[in-house]
Design a protein around this motif. Sequence first.
Motif, PDB file in Angstrom:
ATOM      1  N   PHE A 284       0.977  -1.006   0.146  1.00  0.00           N
ATOM      2  CA  PHE A 284       0.578   0.013   0.032  1.00  0.00           C
ATOM      3  C   PHE A 284       1.108   1.241  -0.173  1.00  0.00           C
ATOM      4  N   ASP A 285      -0.041   2.044  -0.273  1.00  0.00           N
ATOM      5  CA  ASP A 285       1.113   3.874  -0.625  1.00  0.00           C
ATOM      6  C   ASP A 285       1.301   3.661   1.230  1.00  0.00           C
ATOM      7  N   GLN A 286       2.826   3.349   1.334  1.00  0.00           N
ATOM      8  CA  GLN A 286       2.824   3.652   3.066  1.00  0.00           C
ATOM      9  C   GLN A 286       2.848   5.130   3.871  1.00  0.00           C
ATOM     10  N   THR A 287       3.786   5.740   2.509  1.00  0.00           N
ATOM     11  CA  THR A 287       4.233   7.231   3.165  1.00  0.00           C
ATOM     12  C   THR A 287       2.732   8.379   3.743  1.00  0.00           C
ATOM     13  N   GLY A 288       1.925   7.586   1.856  1.00  0.00           N
ATOM     14  CA  GLY A 288       0.508   8.609   1.899  1.00  0.00           C
ATOM     15  C   GLY A 288       0.384   8.319   2.695  1.00  0.00           C
ATOM     16  N   PHE A 289      -0.352   6.747   3.396  1.00  0.00           N
ATOM     17  CA  PHE A 289      -0.518   6.724   4.375  1.00  0.00           C
ATOM     18  C   PHE A 289      -0.641   6.923   5.632  1.00  0.00           C
ATOM     19  N   ALA A 290       1.111   7.421   6.135  1.00  0.00           N
ATOM     20  CA  ALA A 290       1.042   7.688   7.528  1.00  0.00           C
ATOM     21  C   ALA A 290       1.010   9.424   7.706  1.00  0.00           C
ATOM     22  N   ARG A 291       0.963  10.384   6.073  1.00  0.00           N
ATOM     23  CA  ARG A 291       0.821  11.360   5.915  1.00  0.00           C
ATOM     24  C   ARG A 291      -0.751  11.816   6.369  1.00  0.00           C
ATOM     25  N   THR A 292      -1.581  11.058   6.117  1.00  0.00           N
ATOM     26  CA  THR A 292      -3.152  11.064   6.337  1.00  0.00           C
ATOM     27  C   THR A 292      -3.835  10.908   7.875  1.00  0.00           C
ATOM     28  N   LEU A 293      -2.162   9.733   8.666  1.00  0.00           N
ATOM     29  CA  LEU A 293      -2.989  10.138   9.984  1.00  0.00           C
ATOM     30  C   LEU A 293      -2.440  10.858  10.917  1.00  0.00           C
ATOM     31  N   GLU A 294      -1.286  11.224  10.513  1.00  0.00           N
ATOM     32  CA  GLU A 294      -0.534  12.624  10.913  1.00  0.00           C
ATOM     33  C   GLU A 294      -1.666  13.054  12.271  1.00  0.00           C
ATOM     34  N   GLU A 295      -2.512  14.274  12.013  1.00  0.00           N
ATOM     35  CA  GLU A 295      -3.958  14.997  12.140  1.00  0.00           C
ATOM     36  C   GLU A 295      -4.331  13.791  13.251  1.00  0.00           C
ATOM     37  N   ASN A 296      -4.610  12.330  13.198  1.00  0.00           N
ATOM     38  CA  ASN A 296      -6.189  12.420  13.454  1.00  0.00           C
ATOM     39  C   ASN A 296      -6.146  12.319  14.584  1.00  0.00           C
ATOM     40  N   GLU A 297      -7.312  12.167  15.447  1.00  0.00           N
ATOM     41  CA  GLU A 297      -7.483  12.680  16.869  1.00  0.00           C
ATOM     42  C   GLU A 297      -7.121  11.855  17.794  1.00  0.00           C
ATOM     43  N   LEU A 298      -7.100  10.243  16.935  1.00  0.00           N
ATOM     44  CA  LEU A 298      -6.631   9.743  18.012  1.00  0.00           C
ATOM     45  C   LEU A 298      -4.866   9.540  18.037  1.00  0.00           C
ATOM     46  N   LEU A 299      -4.396   8.933  19.490  1.00  0.00           N
ATOM     47  CA  LEU A 299      -3.084   8.813  19.912  1.00  0.00           C
ATOM     48  C   LEU A 299      -2.487   7.775  19.046  1.00  0.00           C
ATOM     49  N   GLU A 300      -3.187   7.527  18.971  1.00  0.00           N
ATOM     50  CA  GLU A 300      -2.963   5.783  18.345  1.00  0.00           C
ATOM     51  C   GLU A 300      -2.544   5.600  17.124  1.00  0.00           C
ATOM     52  N   PHE A 301      -3.385   5.871  16.287  1.00  0.00           N
ATOM     53  CA  PHE A 301      -3.357   6.448  14.695  1.00  0.00           C
ATOM     54  C   PHE A 301      -2.208   7.233  14.503  1.00  0.00           C
ATOM     55  N   ARG A 302      -1.823   7.976  15.451  1.00  0.00           N
ATOM     56  CA  ARG A 302      -0.420   8.856  15.264  1.00  0.00           C
ATOM     57  C   ARG A 302       0.407   8.256  15.473  1.00  0.00           C
TER      58      ARG A 302
END
Length: 243
Positions: free
Chosen positions: A175-193
Amino acid sequence: MFTTLGVLYSKYNVAKMMEHIKLYSSRINIPRLIRQAEYMHQWNELCYLYVLYEEFDNSIKVMIQHPIQSWSHTKFKDIVQKVATIENYYKSLQFYLEQHPLLVVDLLVVLTPRIDHSRVVMEMRKAQHLPLIKPYLVSVQQNNIKAVNEALNQLYVEDGEYENLQVSIDTFDNFDQTGFARTLEENELLEFRRISAYIYKRNGKFSKSVELSKKDQLYKDAMTTACASKNSRNWRRTIDILC
């Protein structure tokens, strides 16, 4: 004689037509009764006759066009596996989405060996029904297909399932790992960040990973990443923030 009697039943006593066809299937002229049933709009009988004649695509077409008279889930699943035209798989999927959405996954299980999983994801995204096929996506993720991985990872984020997401990205890397990481950076849940920082680390973007970990005060994660990077600058930055 048996064919003529079938025609007479079609005209004057349709309730007996199906029984007659089943009893004398080897002794009737099937093409003639197909024409008769179609002319009389006897869709259930027509569907059965097409199966006898091994015209499975036409049988599926009848059920899709005239479901009230001819469709049953068990019958449909049995016949759809025998169709010759691949496009009919996706027409069947669309039919189920419109008419029997709760049975879509059951249909997909039957079609799994024959369908293009990436195309299924595309069709379901277009119809905005991706969550509906989550069990199917889980069952086919073993193939490590990019579209399936990205769809399932998206659903895990939407459902707050960070533990399942962690397992998914650890096990299936297509999967697009870097792109997916960017989408998780500002997620409201700490575990996703935290997972975002983990993905950056796994892809060699150590400075970005350390930055995200320190931002969330996950200093142990930051130090582990700095150590893994073998970069003295990352070490100094991490030690500075701890001091």
